[in-house]
Design a protein around this motif. Structure first.
Motif: not given
Ligand code: WT7
Length: 675
Positions: A548-554, A559-568, A600-609
């Motif tokens: 869903s992050v890779l599908d995000a658009t602005m 928006m993103m070329t690649e990403c990695a999600v981890v659990g903390v 803003d980009i970080s927040i936008e990404t959170i909202l998209i997910v």
């Protein structure tokens, strides 16, 4: 044996409190360790005799010819249980009690507004299930069709599930916290033509526009021809589509108060439940009628010690397996009373659970460590004024329960009189795999306890794939014999089922978890070994969030070329999601020129997910980075990212496989600078 495992296993044994035993008059319950051991041995060595005997707890329309049938051995050739038998799940959960004890309460509903609760008796439940069943039939639902249910915790959710089962159709409940995108994927994958939903949901005074969410999802589901809308608030309008929508209860009222249940084969699918796996595509776990129902009935009876006089309060949502098995099928198949709770543990006050237990004389209370961690913060004094003496079993599920939380639960909620049932299981298992038995098995805080009847655990060496038979042992947690309530397939994808569960360790069913076992056979669950993150007891796949992050658009552009999600680690939710994302060149340019602000980009990404998957999947943080730590073959080393977020930069482990070691200091800087 790792140090961590040894530390975990070195806990005191707490004797089983006799006060946790079901009343002596209830003959079916296990009463002591010798009995547990004898039954367990039989269930493993002679499962046909054991489960053949236990299956008498169900009402059958046609007796089965064989208890367990498989071609070849073990899991390799789809084991089938109670072959030749016919039954109906709604008959087992409703009719037989409506006939015997019509006025007994089946469902206690506790609304968001504590004043708006009410109860439904078994005879009332039967009428409502029958009318909903006929309504569905009138809309063309036939045996084997999938009906999607998108409802909050309400009696209508239970009625809908049972109505679908009554006519031999298959329900697919979607957790009502999922967003339109996730609903659409699940409706399409399950090939549902009918969806049951409601106008609105209520959560801590917040009104959720449930129907609007469904309408948005269905814009891309042309095959859905009927939407049954439970009209919860007739005084306020909601978006309607007259060609597709059918309004309940009005539309159901004209049907007869009884319709006969449709007997189905034992192996006939009862429901699908979508769960996350290690790829982005959710899996529709497919459970069957007889084996699943028997697993739900027996674990509720033997593990929670439920009798028909009991009231079980499972706080888990029907959108997850816990709600299916222990808020609906388990309690009702035993003819007990179930509490359906729509609100949150802290609304209107953090004593909501204890108030419910006190007022309704709840005998078994079942929740998740995340809720207990939250409630513990308010102190035990506020619990003390409630009468919780009706309780015998305190269930915990979804993640390991830490020793200090276990003790708090045992001492302040159970007041030393109850057994803490740290129930270990998963969507795929249908019902409990490992747990303590109230008043019977001694407990070890931090251990889920001993295996349930028919569950033969195996600790497997992750490298060799061989079972480790010495005790104590640590490794991959697998199961070495089929059990009745195991999921039979992934909907329309048996090959993926085999690849995920049966092929990783041939001869075993792979749970996805790591575990250790001590010299007395007590099982300590370590956690997921795949890229699945457990947020508040909800299973999320990092791949699903990544996609869903890779599908995000602005502004219409990716928006993103690649990403990695981890659990903390997270103090309340157990784990939280953190995203590392690399911006597309145009976005990098916009940041460099000051046109866009990274925050803003970080927040936008959170909202998209949030919007794509659901609010419960919202990442805690999105870090924008220049590069990700990858091996020469391009695999992302997530463990490096996890350590960096945890501030354990000194323990990054082996880094020689990284194709470009200089990304590491850059990542450490990024995490420090983007607090
Ligand atoms: C995963 C399954 C089963 C209902 C809720 C979650 C973790 C579950 C425990 C426990 C340690 C646990 C495992 C498992 N888990 N119960 N008592 N101790 N871990 O169902 O979404 O299918 O998730 O939850 O990691 O694999 P699910």
């Amino acid at each position: 044996m790792t140090l961590e495992a040894e530390k975990l296993m070195n806990v005191p044994t707490i004797p089983a409190p006799a006060t946790a035993l079901p009343p002596a008059s209830s003959e079916v319950h296990v009463r002591n360790m010798d009995q547990y051991k004898a039954l367990y041995e039989q269930s493993i060595n002679d499962p046909e005799t054991f489960f053949g005997e236990q299956s008498k707890a169900l009402s059958w329309d046609r007796d089965f010819d064989k208890v367990l049938y498989h071609v070849g051995n073990n899991f390799s050739d789809s084991p089938a249980w109670f072959v030749g038998g016919k039954l109906n799940a709604s008959y087992n959960c409703v009719d037989r009690w409506a006939l015997q004890t019509p006025n007994k309460v089946a469902i206690i509903y506790e609304g968001d507004d504590a004043e708006k609760g009410y109860s439904i008796t078994y005879s009332e439940l039967l009428v409502r299930v029958c009318q909903m069943a006929q309504l569905l039939q009138s809309k063309g639902v036939k045996v084997g069709d999938v009906v999607t249910i998108y409802l909050p915790m309400t009696p209508e959710a239970v009625i809908s599930m049972l109505a679908v089962a009554r006519i031999g159709a298959i329900h697919s409940c979607i957790f009502a916290g999922f967003s339109p995108g996730a609903i659409k994927d699940r409706v399409i994958d399950s090939n549902s033509h009918v969806v049951i939903t409601c106008d609105k949901g209520y959560r801590a005074t917040k009104v959720i526009q449930t129907k609007k969410i469904v309408d948005e999802a269905l814009e891309s589901c042309p095959d859905v021809k009927t939407v049954v809308v439970i009209n919860r608030d007739p005084s306020s309008p909601f978006p309607q589509n007259p060609e597709r929508d059918v309004i309940y209860p009005d539309a159901a009222a004209s049907f007869k108060s009884y319709c006969a249940p449709v007997p189905v084969d034992s192996e006939h699918p009862l429901f699908l439940l979508y769960t996350s796996g290690s790829t982005g595509k959710p899996k529709g776990m497919q459970h069957c009628t007889a084996g699943y129902l028997l697993g739900a009935l027996l674990t509720t009876r033997h593990i929670f010690g439920v009798t028909p006089d009991d009231t079980l309060f499972t706080s888990g949502d029907i959108g997850w397996i816990t709600g299916h098995t222990y808020a609906v099928y388990g309690p009702l198949a035993n003819g007990a009373t179930t509490v359906i709770f729509e609100s949150t543990p802290v609304y209107p006050t953090p004593t909501r659970y204890w108030d419910i237990v006190d007022r309704h004389k709840v005998t078994q209370f079942y929740t998740a460590p995340t809720a207990l961690r939250l409630l513990r913060q308010y102190g035990h004094e506020i619990i003390d004024k409630y009468d919780l003496s009706s309780l015998r079993a305190l269930g915990s599920v979804g993640e390991p329960i830490a020793e200090e939380i276990w003790e708090w639960y045992f001492n302040y909620v159970g007041r030393g009189r109850c057994t803490v049932c740290d129930t270990y299981w998963l969507t795929e298992s249908g019902s409990h795999l490992v747990s303590s038995i109230p008043g019977v098995t001694p407990m070890k805080p931090g251990s889920a306890g001993l295996p349930f009847f028919g569950i033969k655990p195996a600790i497997v060496d992750p490298v060799s794939g061989h079972e480790i038979t010495e005790r104590p042992a640590e490794g991959v947690f697998a199961i070495s014999q089929p059990w009745p309530s195991m999921a039979r397939s992934i909907f329309n994808d048996y090959a993926r089922y085999q690849d995920t569960y049966l092929k990783p360790y041939p001869g075993f069913f792979f749970t996805g978890d790591g575990a250790s076992i001590d010299s007395e056979g007590y099982i300590f669950i370590g956690g997921r070994m795949d890229d699945v993150v457990n947020v508040s007891g909800h299973r999320l796949s990092t791949a699903e969030v990544e996609s869903s992050v890779l599908d995000a658009t602005m502004d219409g552009e990716s928006m993103m070329t690649e990403c990695a999600v981890v659990g903390v680690d997270d103090e309340i939710t157990g784990q939280a999601l953190v995203v590392f994302a690399v911006c597309e060149p145009w976005l990098k340019d916009d940041i460099a020129s000051g046109k866009k602000i990274p925050q803003d980009i970080s927040i936008e990404t959170i909202l998209i997910v949030r919007k794509e998957i659901g609010p419960f999947a919202a990442p805690r943080k999105v870090y924008l980075v220049d590069d990700l730590p990858k091996t020469r073959s391009g695999k992302i080393l997530r463990r490096v990212l996890r350590k960096i977020v945890a501030g354990e930069e000194k323990q990054l482990g082996e880094l020689s496989t990284l194709s470009d070691p200089s990304v590491v200091p850059a990542l450490i800087d990024a995490v420090k600078n983007q607090k």
